[in-house]
Design an enzyme around this catalytic site. Structure first.
Site, PDB file in Angstrom:
ATOM      1  N   SER B 159      47.089  44.572  31.829  1.00  0.00           N
ATOM      2  CA  SER B 159      47.263  45.692  33.080  1.00  0.00           C
ATOM      3  C   SER B 159      47.162  47.330  32.499  1.00  0.00           C
ATOM      4  O   SER B 159      46.222  47.657  31.904  1.00  0.00           O
ATOM      5  CB  SER B 159      48.886  45.477  33.434  1.00  0.00           C
ATOM      6  N   ASP B 324      45.216  37.194  40.909  1.00  0.00           N
ATOM      7  CA  ASP B 324      45.772  38.641  40.648  1.00  0.00           C
ATOM      8  C   ASP B 324      44.937  39.549  41.740  1.00  0.00           C
ATOM      9  O   ASP B 324      43.655  39.722  41.776  1.00  0.00           O
ATOM     10  CB  ASP B 324      45.370  39.218  39.302  1.00  0.00           C
ATOM     11  N   HIS B 357      49.232  38.997  39.538  1.00  0.00           N
ATOM     12  CA  HIS B 357      49.061  39.692  38.159  1.00  0.00           C
ATOM     13  C   HIS B 357      49.991  39.440  37.124  1.00  0.00           C
ATOM     14  O   HIS B 357      49.685  39.367  35.991  1.00  0.00           O
ATOM     15  CB  HIS B 357      49.279  41.285  38.725  1.00  0.00           C
TER      16      HIS B 357
END
Lengths: 384, 384
Positions: B159, B324, B357
């Protein structure tokens, strides 16, 4: 969010009053009850050309023509009018503000009545009961009866409007010749409930909400309602639509200036939020989003969605948009499967579009041709 | 959100102090500057086994072991330890709280200094400058230098941590032998900027934020920060994960009771929001989300992402997760294309997962094997 914000002005909407009121799913009776509505076109002598349009969460009865609060065109103005898919030379269109709404139908901002129906000198506010999509549909049925229409040629709507279409077909099958649920689902998903809950939390968190009693001092929870609109608005657009519209473009700057509000998408969202609070009521938003979350048509029929349509003679046209991630095509397909299992007359189309959920409100010629064609075909069969 | 909320307690983090400070992308110098960090495992004599772990938006340096505020296990505890993919018997792991963070590194909640570096007796708050991902990476580089490490065996992160990995490889290519950007992108998309903006608007709307000066009266904007966390949390999960976890299950009710808080997903989100405010600072959240929004590695290199990696000798392992939607596989593929165009040594894998995610933080054996294998292979080549 800096401009002064005032409560919604009262508008003299066209309304039908029902002294006997309505018995709600929660067990309460609201009486009297008002349904605000608009019509477009002319009802024929046989009363066979009426098409009910069901509106989405934040829309209202002003489908076409000028909106009395915003001064802008109606929300489906692109397809309503002479010669257009919702042809006002041929059909008599009806659209009612949903029960719980804030444009004249009985809802949180209208005057509360006691159990004997006497006005109490204050708005319902958060004392307005929890309602369901079925309650909204029952209120519309009273209006349709009042207008002397036994059977609707069509019931049409997108998003929450599509939920009402499905509920109409399930609850009043003989009153619906053709049904067009658009960009919708037979139940609200966990993700959609979650997004609604964020919006409600934003409203609840605004001290100007005052536990729902903001009407006491003439204020409104503008910041909370604005944040709720911002998050919802993201879900109405596709990633592609946001990127095409804004990408990473900066507002009034050719490079990163490290000032606040630099990305165009940010100022766009803030604008969406701040204009919304001038035309919508926060307690209505709480009431209607919860009605959407409760919606589960299969659960209303013993957990079997096809049972909702058993024996139906209604003609169905189900449509979805490929980039809609709020009400994805998979949810429309689930509706189609249930209709097939009920041996219903159903056609389905997924429109290729990169505009996301909002596509049903936008310029989508393929969709407009398909919807207009379906309705015209049904009208032909009925000799309208 | 009803339990009492107090400002974050001060914790005695391990910190490296840099009297000379750091020159930021915005032109300002922060001096002195502190970088709080944790290490796991032992640095070998040749100083060749160091792996830098870069954390995501709301994580911190407590990758493993017990978190000093929450008392819970570190955020990547599942893969850090003897014999695990991030093998503490073999590697020396370093993780630093990002610049702008709230766990000991210089940021909005640490004491402000004047241009001469003198303490001013109040926190930075919103006077903390706008920072970039590159600023975060430069601060980490000072720490790595201080630890006497010339070249990192690996830089790893998911991320926003992945953004830092890409920035490390682009800015300090000779200091990075192997780079593993996970579930990330080379720029923040319009949709992601939009979701961040909703979170910021929620914080700005909370009167307890007090224009960022909440530290003056010992309060915190708990409601706004909680709403920000709620909306962000939805984006971390997939529709499938939410449905599997909660579906439309009601909390403590077998049918619709029309009470508040009936859906499990709602109480879960509220819990996420209310626990978050006990471990994170609102002004840090504003600072770090903005740094993510600014991130555009291609733009830093004349609009050509491959130019960021020209001539690189770093080995890359790029990974994404199929469900995601915050950092979709398409964005990892764009990174891989740019690396290929720079003739870099790169492998890529999309992990099949329905967890969204958050998958990079969860039990994903295929992913753990791939990441551990990549790192071990690089260590083998270096004779570590």
């Amino acid at each position: 969010m800096s401009a002064p914000v005032v409560p919604l002005p009262q508008v003299d909407h066209q309304r039908a009053l029902f002294a006997e009121g309505l018995a709600l799913d929660c067990g309460m009776v609201i009486a009297p009850m008002a349904v605000a509505y608009e019509t477009y076109g002319t009802l024929n002598a046989a009363r066979t050309n009426a098409v009910l349009v069901c509106h989405a969460l934040t829309a209202d009865q002003y489908v076409s023509a000028t909106h009395p609060l915003t001064g802008r065109a109606g929300w489906w103005d692109t397809i309503v009018g002479p010669g257009l898919p919702l042809d006002t030379d041929r059909y008599f269109l009806i659209c009612a503000n949903v029960l719980g709404g804030c444009m004249g139908s009985t809802g949180p901002r209208e005057e509360m009545t006691d159990p004997e129906g006497r006005p109490m000198g204050r708005p319902w506010g958060t004392d307005f009961p929890n309602i369901t999509i079925r309650d909204m549909v029952r209120a519309q049925k009273l209006l349709v009866d009042r207008l002397g229409i036994e059977r609707l040629l069509g019931v049409i709507g997108g998003s929450m409007g599509g939920m009402q279409v499905l509920e109409w077909a399930a609850t009043f099958p003989d009153a619906v010749y053709a049904a067009a649920p658009i960009a919708t689902a037979a139940y609200h998903s966990a993700q959609n409930i979650a997004f609604n809950e964020v919006g409600r939390a934003a409203i609840h968190s605004d001290p100007d909400w005052r536990g729902g009693r903001y009407w006491e001092d003439g204020g409104i929870p503008a910041k909370g309602l604005s944040v709720a609109r911002m998050v919802a608005h993201i879900t109405y657009l596709s990633e592609q639509a946001l990127t095409r519209k804004f990408g990473r473009r900066l507002r009034g700057a050719s490079s990163l200036t490290f000032l606040e509000d630099v990305f165009e998408v940010e100022s766009y969202l803030r604008h969406q939020g701040s204009t919304f609070v001038r035309r919508f009521d926060a307690n209505s938003y709480l009431t209607i989003t919860r009605a959407m979350d409760y919606f589960d048509l299969g659960a209303e029929h013993g957990g079997d969605l096809s049972a909702a349509f058993r024996g139906t003679r209604t003609r169905f046209f189900v449509s979805s948009f490929s980039s809609d991630w709020l009400f994805p095509t998979s949810e429309s397909r689930a509706v189609v499967r249930a209709l097939n299992a009920a041996a219903a007359n159903v056609s389905f189309v997924e429109i290729a579009s990169d505009k996301g959920h909002d596509a049903f409100l936008l310029e989508e010629p393929d969709f407009h041709r398909a919807l207009g064609g379906f309705l015209a075909g049904c009208a032909d069969r009925l000799g309208v």
